[in-house]
Design a protein around this motif. Structure first.
Motif, mmCIF file in Angstrom:
data_model
loop_
_atom_site.group_PDB
_atom_site.id
_atom_site.type_symbol
_atom_site.label_atom_id
_atom_site.label_comp_id
_atom_site.label_asym_id
_atom_site.label_seq_id
_atom_site.Cartn_x
_atom_site.Cartn_y
_atom_site.Cartn_z
ATOM 1 N N ASP A 188 -18.620 14.032 3.600
ATOM 2 C CA ASP A 188 -19.332 13.965 4.868
ATOM 3 C C ASP A 188 -18.919 12.772 5.727
ATOM 4 N N SER A 189 -18.091 11.873 5.204
ATOM 5 C CA SER A 189 -17.738 10.676 5.966
ATOM 6 C C SER A 189 -16.839 11.040 7.144
ATOM 7 N N ILE A 190 -16.838 10.175 8.125
ATOM 8 C CA ILE A 190 -16.058 10.416 9.344
ATOM 9 C C ILE A 190 -14.570 10.428 9.034
ATOM 10 N N LEU A 191 -14.111 9.453 8.251
ATOM 11 C CA LEU A 191 -12.703 9.390 7.878
ATOM 12 C C LEU A 191 -12.576 9.617 6.380
ATOM 13 N N SER A 192 -11.771 10.563 6.003
ATOM 14 C CA SER A 192 -11.549 10.806 4.580
ATOM 15 C C SER A 192 -10.595 9.758 4.032
ATOM 16 N N HIS A 193 -10.532 9.667 2.731
ATOM 17 C CA HIS A 193 -9.643 8.714 2.076
ATOM 18 C C HIS A 193 -8.195 8.969 2.507
ATOM 19 N N SER B 8 -3.404 7.401 5.466
ATOM 20 C CA SER B 8 -2.381 7.766 6.435
ATOM 21 C C SER B 8 -2.348 6.765 7.582
ATOM 22 N N LEU B 9 -3.512 6.372 8.048
ATOM 23 C CA LEU B 9 -3.602 5.365 9.102
ATOM 24 C C LEU B 9 -3.029 4.036 8.617
ATOM 25 N N ALA B 10 -3.355 3.651 7.379
ATOM 26 C CA ALA B 10 -2.841 2.399 6.810
ATOM 27 C C ALA B 10 -1.315 2.442 6.703
ATOM 28 N N ARG B 11 -0.761 3.580 6.271
ATOM 29 C CA ARG B 11 0.697 3.720 6.184
ATOM 30 C C ARG B 11 1.332 3.594 7.561
ATOM 31 N N SER B 12 0.717 4.205 8.549
ATOM 32 C CA SER B 12 1.260 4.136 9.917
ATOM 33 C C SER B 12 1.224 2.713 10.448
ATOM 34 N N SER C 278 1.142 -0.055 8.674
ATOM 35 C CA SER C 278 2.089 -0.836 7.882
ATOM 36 C C SER C 278 3.517 -0.615 8.373
ATOM 37 N N THR C 279 3.872 0.634 8.592
ATOM 38 C CA THR C 279 5.212 0.949 9.088
ATOM 39 C C THR C 279 5.439 0.326 10.456
ATOM 40 N N LEU C 280 4.462 0.442 11.336
ATOM 41 C CA LEU C 280 4.572 -0.164 12.657
ATOM 42 C C LEU C 280 4.735 -1.683 12.548
ATOM 43 N N ALA C 281 3.985 -2.312 11.642
ATOM 44 C CA ALA C 281 4.092 -3.762 11.462
ATOM 45 C C ALA C 281 5.495 -4.155 11.005
ATOM 46 N N PHE C 282 6.067 -3.391 10.084
ATOM 47 C CA PHE C 282 7.420 -3.693 9.624
ATOM 48 C C PHE C 282 8.444 -3.483 10.741
ATOM 49 N N VAL C 283 8.277 -2.440 11.542
ATOM 50 C CA VAL C 283 9.195 -2.190 12.662
ATOM 51 C C VAL C 283 9.107 -3.328 13.677
ATOM 52 N N VAL C 284 7.893 -3.704 14.046
ATOM 53 C CA VAL C 284 7.713 -4.813 15.003
ATOM 54 C C VAL C 284 8.307 -6.093 14.435
ATOM 55 N N SER C 285 8.066 -6.356 13.163
ATOM 56 C CA SER C 285 8.616 -7.553 12.521
ATOM 57 C C SER C 285 10.142 -7.558 12.586
ATOM 58 N N ALA C 286 10.760 -6.439 12.260
ATOM 59 C CA ALA C 286 12.224 -6.360 12.291
ATOM 60 C C ALA C 286 12.753 -6.570 13.707
ATOM 61 N N VAL C 287 12.139 -5.935 14.683
ATOM 62 C CA VAL C 287 12.599 -6.061 16.064
ATOM 63 C C VAL C 287 12.441 -7.491 16.569
ATOM 64 N N VAL C 288 11.278 -8.087 16.316
ATOM 65 C CA VAL C 288 11.029 -9.447 16.801
ATOM 66 C C VAL C 288 11.906 -10.456 16.071
ATOM 67 N N LYS D 285 6.280 4.050 1.309
ATOM 68 C CA LYS D 285 5.241 3.643 2.255
ATOM 69 C C LYS D 285 3.862 3.835 1.655
ATOM 70 N N GLY D 286 2.985 2.883 1.915
ATOM 71 C CA GLY D 286 1.611 2.972 1.465
ATOM 72 C C GLY D 286 1.410 2.688 -0.010
ATOM 73 N N THR D 287 2.411 2.078 -0.646
ATOM 74 C CA THR D 287 2.278 1.771 -2.071
ATOM 75 C C THR D 287 2.051 0.279 -2.273
ATOM 76 N N ASP D 288 1.714 -0.066 -3.502
ATOM 77 C CA ASP D 288 1.495 -1.468 -3.835
ATOM 78 C C ASP D 288 2.756 -2.295 -3.625
ATOM 79 N N GLU D 289 3.928 -1.708 -3.918
ATOM 80 C CA GLU D 289 5.152 -2.492 -3.791
ATOM 81 C C GLU D 289 5.409 -2.896 -2.335
ATOM 82 N N ALA D 290 5.087 -2.051 -1.384
ATOM 83 C CA ALA D 290 5.248 -2.415 0.026
ATOM 84 C C ALA D 290 4.244 -3.494 0.413
#
Length: 146
Positions: free
Chosen positions: A19-24, A29-33, A35-45, A122-127
């Motif tokens: 019943d929650s608004i956001l499922s696990h 999926s949001l966290a992976r996105s 995280s990926t965006l953060a790595f892309v921004v980091s690489a570009v900057v 993406k989205g794993t402990d190693e990342a």
């Protein structure tokens, strides 16, 4: 207990996960996105923007962000070398060393981001661990290599 609710071990009611608004899965999926965006921004900057000034090869190129052109920097350096005392020479050497150190650190952080994007799941402990600790190790290795 009404349907769709459950009682926790502490006797508190909490809504059923369905019943929650956001499922696990959507949160992950949001966290992976993000995280990926953060790595892309980091690489570009870190690899593009910071290194574009050329401060690693010539520290005078990197002082433009404080309004000192490379030509002015070279003139200041020449003047301090000719007429400055030991304290002025040491201060100038420290400014150049710090600038190059920062450039190396940013190369390490950007390289770590590219590595994470290309080789880690993406989205794993190693990342996550890379973001927290290994980026610092990569940065320190880049500084040490200088």
């Amino acid at each position: 207990v009404p349907p769709g609710c459950c009682v926790s071990a502490h006797g508190r009611r909490s809504s059923d996960s369905s019943d929650s608004i956001l499922s696990h899965d959507s949160v992950m999926s949001l966290a992976r996105s993000i995280s990926t965006l953060a790595f892309v921004v980091s690489a570009v900057v870190h690899l593009g923007l910071v290194q574009s000034a050329g401060g690693l090869l010539d520290s005078c190129n990197a002082f433009g962000f404080v309004g000192v052109s490379a030509e002015e920097c070279h003139a200041i350096t020449t003047s301090v070398q000719r007429t400055g005392g030991q304290a002025e020479k040491d201060m100038l050497a420290l400014a150049f060393a710090a600038m190059r150190g920062e450039c190396c650190q940013f190369i390490g952080m950007g390289a770590g981001s590219v590595y994470a994007l290309l080789f880690l799941s993406k989205g794993t402990d190693e990342a996550g661990k890379l973001r927290k600790g290994d980026l610092r190790l990569i940065s320190n290795a880049a500084i040490s290599a200088q």
